[in-house]
Scaffold this motif. Sequence first.
Motif, PDB file in Angstrom:
ATOM      1  N   ASP A 148      17.299 -52.018  27.200  1.00  0.00           N
ATOM      2  CA  ASP A 148      15.846 -51.846  27.203  1.00  0.00           C
ATOM      3  C   ASP A 148      15.383 -50.710  26.298  1.00  0.00           C
ATOM      4  N   PHE A 149      16.291 -50.132  25.514  1.00  0.00           N
ATOM      5  CA  PHE A 149      15.913 -49.110  24.527  1.00  0.00           C
ATOM      6  C   PHE A 149      15.532 -49.817  23.237  1.00  0.00           C
ATOM      7  N   THR A 150      14.348 -49.496  22.684  1.00  0.00           N
ATOM      8  CA  THR A 150      13.839 -50.178  21.492  1.00  0.00           C
ATOM      9  C   THR A 150      13.782 -49.231  20.296  1.00  0.00           C
ATOM     10  N   ALA A 151      13.542 -49.815  19.132  1.00  0.00           N
ATOM     11  CA  ALA A 151      13.407 -49.010  17.915  1.00  0.00           C
ATOM     12  C   ALA A 151      12.250 -48.024  18.038  1.00  0.00           C
ATOM     13  N   GLN A 152      11.196 -48.417  18.751  1.00  0.00           N
ATOM     14  CA  GLN A 152      10.054 -47.514  18.908  1.00  0.00           C
ATOM     15  C   GLN A 152      10.396 -46.308  19.782  1.00  0.00           C
ATOM     16  N   ASP A 153      11.397 -46.437  20.639  1.00  0.00           N
ATOM     17  CA  ASP A 153      11.826 -45.304  21.460  1.00  0.00           C
ATOM     18  C   ASP A 153      12.464 -44.197  20.624  1.00  0.00           C
ATOM     19  N   VAL A 154      12.978 -44.546  19.456  1.00  0.00           N
ATOM     20  CA  VAL A 154      13.631 -43.550  18.601  1.00  0.00           C
ATOM     21  C   VAL A 154      12.658 -42.420  18.262  1.00  0.00           C
ATOM     22  N   GLY A 155      11.415 -42.777  17.956  1.00  0.00           N
ATOM     23  CA  GLY A 155      10.422 -41.754  17.638  1.00  0.00           C
ATOM     24  C   GLY A 155      10.187 -40.800  18.788  1.00  0.00           C
ATOM     25  N   LEU A 156      10.185 -41.327  20.017  1.00  0.00           N
ATOM     26  CA  LEU A 156       9.997 -40.475  21.180  1.00  0.00           C
ATOM     27  C   LEU A 156      11.157 -39.486  21.333  1.00  0.00           C
ATOM     28  N   VAL A 157      12.366 -39.969  21.102  1.00  0.00           N
ATOM     29  CA  VAL A 157      13.549 -39.104  21.196  1.00  0.00           C
ATOM     30  C   VAL A 157      13.466 -37.975  20.171  1.00  0.00           C
ATOM     31  N   LEU A 158      13.164 -38.322  18.936  1.00  0.00           N
ATOM     32  CA  LEU A 158      13.129 -37.326  17.875  1.00  0.00           C
ATOM     33  C   LEU A 158      11.993 -36.323  18.058  1.00  0.00           C
ATOM     34  N   GLU A 159      10.841 -36.799  18.497  1.00  0.00           N
ATOM     35  CA  GLU A 159       9.722 -35.880  18.709  1.00  0.00           C
ATOM     36  C   GLU A 159       9.964 -34.986  19.927  1.00  0.00           C
ATOM     37  N   SER A 160      10.679 -35.492  20.926  1.00  0.00           N
ATOM     38  CA  SER A 160      11.017 -34.663  22.084  1.00  0.00           C
ATOM     39  C   SER A 160      11.890 -33.488  21.660  1.00  0.00           C
ATOM     40  N   CYS A 161      12.842 -33.750  20.786  1.00  0.00           N
ATOM     41  CA  CYS A 161      13.702 -32.674  20.296  1.00  0.00           C
ATOM     42  C   CYS A 161      12.914 -31.707  19.410  1.00  0.00           C
ATOM     43  N   ALA A 162      12.044 -32.244  18.564  1.00  0.00           N
ATOM     44  CA  ALA A 162      11.261 -31.399  17.659  1.00  0.00           C
ATOM     45  C   ALA A 162      10.304 -30.484  18.411  1.00  0.00           C
ATOM     46  N   ALA A 163       9.915 -30.886  19.623  1.00  0.00           N
ATOM     47  CA  ALA A 163       8.970 -30.074  20.399  1.00  0.00           C
ATOM     48  C   ALA A 163       9.601 -28.780  20.910  1.00  0.00           C
ATOM     49  N   ILE A 164      10.920 -28.694  20.903  1.00  0.00           N
ATOM     50  CA  ILE A 164      11.613 -27.488  21.370  1.00  0.00           C
ATOM     51  C   ILE A 164      11.584 -26.448  20.263  1.00  0.00           C
ATOM     52  N   ALA A 165      11.064 -25.277  20.543  1.00  0.00           N
ATOM     53  CA  ALA A 165      10.982 -24.214  19.541  1.00  0.00           C
ATOM     54  C   ALA A 165      11.060 -22.852  20.212  1.00  0.00           C
ATOM     55  N   THR A 166      11.840 -21.956  19.623  1.00  0.00           N
ATOM     56  CA  THR A 166      11.930 -20.570  20.080  1.00  0.00           C
ATOM     57  C   THR A 166      11.760 -19.669  18.858  1.00  0.00           C
ATOM     58  N   LEU A 193      14.430 -48.243  32.706  1.00  0.00           N
ATOM     59  CA  LEU A 193      13.525 -47.189  32.253  1.00  0.00           C
ATOM     60  C   LEU A 193      12.129 -47.464  32.817  1.00  0.00           C
ATOM     61  N   PRO A 194      11.418 -46.424  33.244  1.00  0.00           N
ATOM     62  CA  PRO A 194      10.073 -46.632  33.783  1.00  0.00           C
ATOM     63  C   PRO A 194       9.075 -46.982  32.691  1.00  0.00           C
ATOM     64  N   GLY A 195       8.205 -47.911  32.979  1.00  0.00           N
ATOM     65  CA  GLY A 195       7.140 -48.265  32.043  1.00  0.00           C
ATOM     66  C   GLY A 195       7.647 -49.026  30.833  1.00  0.00           C
ATOM     67  N   PRO A 196       6.730 -49.638  30.082  1.00  0.00           N
ATOM     68  CA  PRO A 196       7.124 -50.379  28.883  1.00  0.00           C
ATOM     69  C   PRO A 196       7.431 -49.422  27.737  1.00  0.00           C
ATOM     70  N   PRO A 197       8.217 -49.862  26.754  1.00  0.00           N
ATOM     71  CA  PRO A 197       8.489 -49.011  25.596  1.00  0.00           C
ATOM     72  C   PRO A 197       7.234 -48.888  24.735  1.00  0.00           C
ATOM     73  N   PRO A 198       7.194 -47.924  23.819  1.00  0.00           N
ATOM     74  CA  PRO A 198       6.040 -47.823  22.924  1.00  0.00           C
ATOM     75  C   PRO A 198       5.869 -49.115  22.136  1.00  0.00           C
ATOM     76  N   ALA A 199       4.647 -49.512  21.944  1.00  0.00           N
ATOM     77  CA  ALA A 199       4.381 -50.696  21.130  1.00  0.00           C
ATOM     78  C   ALA A 199       4.512 -50.336  19.661  1.00  0.00           C
ATOM     79  N   GLU A 200       4.862 -51.306  18.841  1.00  0.00           N
ATOM     80  CA  GLU A 200       4.965 -51.053  17.407  1.00  0.00           C
ATOM     81  C   GLU A 200       3.604 -50.612  16.869  1.00  0.00           C
ATOM     82  N   GLY A 201       3.596 -49.495  16.178  1.00  0.00           N
ATOM     83  CA  GLY A 201       2.352 -48.950  15.626  1.00  0.00           C
ATOM     84  C   GLY A 201       1.480 -48.222  16.621  1.00  0.00           C
ATOM     85  N   GLU A 202       1.972 -47.980  17.821  1.00  0.00           N
ATOM     86  CA  GLU A 202       1.141 -47.360  18.859  1.00  0.00           C
ATOM     87  C   GLU A 202       0.684 -45.951  18.489  1.00  0.00           C
TER      88      GLU A 202
END
Length: 209
Positions: A148-166, A193-202
Motif C-alpha cells: 500500500d506504499f505508493t510513489a506519491q508517498d515518497v514525497g512525504l518521506v523525503l519532506e518528513s526528513c527535510a523538516a528535521i533541522a538543528t 496504513l491509515p487513510g488513503p495515500p496522497p493523490a497524484e498532483g495533490e
Amino acid sequence: MSETQTRRLPGRKAQAARNDGLILDAARTVFLADPGAPIAAVAERAGVGISALYRRYPSKEVLLRTLCHEGLRRFNTEADAALEDSDGWRGFVGFLQRVVAADVHSLTVKLAGTFTPSDEMWPDVRHSGEAVSELVGRAHSAGKLRPDFTAQDVGLVLESCAAIATPDPVRTAELRARMLAVLVDGMSVEGDLPGPPPAEGEFAFRWQR
C-alpha cells in the motif's frame, strides 16, 4: 559544473563559472534560512558584486527557479543511478538515502510557491515522477516494499526528513538519516496504513502563486 570542468574553461569563463557556483551555494544557504531575504544578501554571502549577480540572474525569481531546478536535476540523477541497481529494494533505499543526504527537499519545502516554474522545468518534473514510479514498482516486485506504499508517498518521506533541522549541520544530517531508517523499516513491514495515500498532483498547489 564540477571544479575539473571549470579549470578547463578559458580565464573569464572559468571565473564566471566559479562565481555561478558561489552564487548558487550562497543562495541555497540564504534562502533556506529566510526565503524572503533580499538578493543582495546572496551577493554578500557569495563575495561577489551585486552587478555580477544580476548579470547572471536578473531577478530573485530567476535565481530561485534556477536553484530549485538544480535540486530537481540532482534528484533525477540519483533516481537514474538507483534504476541501474539490479536489486529493486536496494536501489530504492539507496536512492532515498542519497537524496536525504543531499538535502534536496529542504528547498522544496521552503521555496514552493515563491516563484513561477518555467516550461524548461517540466520535462525534469515529468522525469522525476516516472523514475520514482519505476523505483517503487521495482521495490514492490522485489517483495520488500509494503503493497500500500505508493510513489506519491515518497514525497512525504523525503519532506518528513527535510523538516528535521538543528543549529548543527552534522547533527541534522545524523537525525535525518536516523529518521529515514525508521521510515524505511515501516515501509517494509506488513499492516495497513491509515487513510488513503496522497493523490497524484495533490501538492501541486504549492507551486501556484
